[in-house]
Design an enzyme around this catalytic site. Structure first.
Site, PDB file in Angstrom:
ATOM      1  N   HIS A 172       3.799 -15.743  -3.446  1.00  0.00           N
ATOM      2  CA  HIS A 172       4.244 -15.304  -5.016  1.00  0.00           C
ATOM      3  C   HIS A 172       4.968 -16.416  -5.978  1.00  0.00           C
ATOM      4  CE1 HIS A 172       8.034 -13.231  -3.664  1.00  0.00           C
ATOM      5  NE2 HIS A 172       6.820 -12.282  -3.701  1.00  0.00           N
ATOM      6  N   ASP A 193       0.034 -10.019  -5.877  1.00  0.00           N
ATOM      7  CA  ASP A 193       1.134  -8.872  -4.783  1.00  0.00           C
ATOM      8  C   ASP A 193       1.432  -7.199  -5.598  1.00  0.00           C
ATOM      9  OD1 ASP A 193       3.544  -8.438  -3.916  1.00  0.00           O
ATOM     10  OD2 ASP A 193       5.001  -9.700  -5.817  1.00  0.00           O
ATOM     11  N   PHE A 248      10.824  -4.238 -10.011  1.00  0.00           N
ATOM     12  CA  PHE A 248      10.157  -4.741 -10.565  1.00  0.00           C
ATOM     13  C   PHE A 248       8.178  -3.962  -9.383  1.00  0.00           C
ATOM     14  CE2 PHE A 248      14.206  -6.632  -9.960  1.00  0.00           C
ATOM     15  CZ  PHE A 248      13.854  -7.670 -10.947  1.00  0.00           C
ATOM     16  N   LEU A 297       0.293  -1.038   0.115  1.00  0.00           N
ATOM     17  CA  LEU A 297       0.369   0.084   0.201  1.00  0.00           C
ATOM     18  C   LEU A 297       0.821   1.186  -0.026  1.00  0.00           C
ATOM     19  CD1 LEU A 297      -3.049  -1.118   1.878  1.00  0.00           C
ATOM     20  CD2 LEU A 297      -2.465  -0.981  -0.215  1.00  0.00           C
ATOM     21  N   ARG A 298       2.497   1.025  -0.156  1.00  0.00           N
ATOM     22  CA  ARG A 298       2.900   2.383  -0.034  1.00  0.00           C
ATOM     23  C   ARG A 298       3.142   2.823   1.335  1.00  0.00           C
ATOM     24  NH1 ARG A 298       6.172  -1.322  -2.600  1.00  0.00           N
ATOM     25  NH2 ARG A 298       5.865  -1.150  -5.046  1.00  0.00           N
TER      26      ARG A 298
HETATM   27 ZN    ZN Z   1       7.934 -10.468  -2.589  1.00  0.00          ZN
HETATM   28 ZN    ZN Z   2       5.651  -7.882  -2.919  1.00  0.00          ZN
END
Ligand code: ZN
Ligand code: ZN
Length: 421
Positions: free
Chosen positions: A231, A303, A321, A62-63
């Site tokens: 992930h 993610d 990324f 969510l930064r």
């Molecule tokens: Zn990761």
């Molecule tokens: Zn992540």
């Protein structure tokens, strides 16, 4: 009171798949059953729609605090609500890192004031996620974390993983690992293979992930702690998880929509195809789908990793990324897995609800007395995703312009409509 009428209730916990009404009273489910009639209740007509337990996303960014240019708790959770998610677990790689109780408390407070859905923070495993000293895990648990992770990076060493697990075990917290071997990762930007050779981009072998999954499973065997693989992107990693489950270890894993949808053959010189772990081979993608079908994979997680347009709009090698994911997750799962007849609709709902709930050690079901969190969706509604219409602050998605069949229609959190299409 809110009465949801005429929907198809799909509840994996009770194996219910039936035409049924659901009555919400305040923040709880009051009653379920056919043809409920409550004179003064507000009616939501769910004719032709699926009524599912509230979706949970185990993995997002969510930064906030620190990178509000890319996302905030307010914008990120509005995007989550549009994606049908009623609760999201946010990774600790903010600025500052969520490695102590005061950062956890501040996230919980900001979420209480600004979030559209429930926000469940994940605490760092190590101080600053630097892989050296243990973070204040017990104090963070008291402040509200639901798991620990150094996501963005792996837990640095087997020795540290052992310490983290020994510490988390009596607290009954899952340890979530971003599995990667730095010596193999070594500055790569996409999966190593024919596609990376053709594009002339530095590749990362599948073993970068699977070696670390193997290490973590060994540590779970040693400690008995709860381990969750974030992930997961390839067949070898899945085999480690399967073998751990076979011997009764508390090992779980998640797969993202992009890893069951795209492969390294889809990668082009466009940073919207750059994520970590990278898109894998077709054989890996097919193995992940098999794991989603047979129950080896516990959850679909997005993610969701927003990046400000300026940071992604650079050469592939230099871009960060990650891609956004909340608003396309359900439609991708319906399109790639259910409409192709690979996965039952019940299993899809499980992967978004009871599956992630089990990873966190909580319940999720449609029954009287449960929290009034519901996701109502259409399996058929035709629409086209436009990144420019997203509630997220960021636009970094490879699915911009994609036509979909199936979408969230309403997201209900604690009895209130967080989103309605
Ligand atoms: Zn990761
Ligand atoms: Zn992540």
């Amino acid at each position: 009171m809110l009465l949801i009428k005429n929907g198809r209730v799909l509840d994996p916990a009770s194996k219910t798949d039936a035409a049924m009404d659901v009555l919400l009273d305040g923040d709880q489910i009051a009653k379920t059953g056919p043809n409920l009639s409550v004179p003064d209740a507000e009616i939501f007509d769910a004719t032709g729609l699926v009524v599912a337990p509230g979706f949970i996303d185990l993995h997002c960014h969510l930064r906030e605090p620190g990178q509000e240019m890319s996302e905030t708790i307010a914008t990120g959770t509005r995007a989550a609500a549009r994606g049908g998610f009623t609760a999201v677990c946010c990774m600790p790689n903010t600025q500052p890192v969520n490695d102590n109780a005061s950062v956890t408390r501040s996230i919980v407070e900001r979420a209480a004031a600004n979030a559209a859905v429930r926000v469940w923070p994940i605490g760092a495993a190590s101080v600053g996620s630097k892989g050296e000293a243990l973070a204040e895990i017990a104090a963070m648990k008291d402040a509200g974390i639901v798991a620990v992770s150094d996501d963005g990076k792996p837990v640095a060493t087997a020795r540290l993983m052992r310490q983290v697990m020994d510490y988390c075990n009596p607290l009954d917290l899952p340890v979530i690992d971003h599995c990667e071997d730095p010596s193999l990762f070594a500055g790569g930007v996409m999966r190593e293979g024919a596609a990376s050779v053709r594009l002339g981009l530095k590749g990362i072998p599948a073993q970068s992930e699977s070696i670390c999954v193997g290490r973590d499973v060994e540590m779970a065997l040693l400690t008995g702690a709860r381990l969750h693989i974030a992930h997961m992107s390839n067949a070898k990693s899945l085999e480690y998880v399967r073998s751990a489950k076979r011997v009764g270890l508390r090992v779980t894993c998640e797969v993202t929509p992009h890893h069951f949808t795209l492969t390294d053959e889809d990668v082009r010189y466009d940073a919207r195809y750059k994520m970590n772990p990278p898109l894998a081979s077709r054989a890996d993608r097919d193995a992940l789908i098999a794991g989603l079908v047979d129950g080896s994979v516990d959850a679909v997680a997005t993610d969701h990793a927003p990046h400000h347009p300026a940071s992604k709009d650079v050469e592939f090698d230099r871009a960060p990324f990650g891609i956004t994911g909340f608003e396309t997750a359900l439609a991708l799962a319906l399109g790639e897995l259910v409409h192709t007849n690979k996965l039952s609709l019940m299993r899809l709902v499980e992967l978004f609800t009871t599956g992630p709930a089990r990873v966190l050690g909580i319940e999720r079901k449609i029954a009287a007395g449960q929290p009034a969190d519901l996701t109502i969706f259409s399996t058929d509604r035709q629409w086209t995703f436009r990144a420019s219409d997203s509630a997220s602050k960021s636009r970094n998605t490879p699915f911009d312009g994609r036509a979909f069949r199936g979408a969230p229609v309403a997201t209900i959190v604690a009895g209130r409509l967080a989103y309605r299409r």
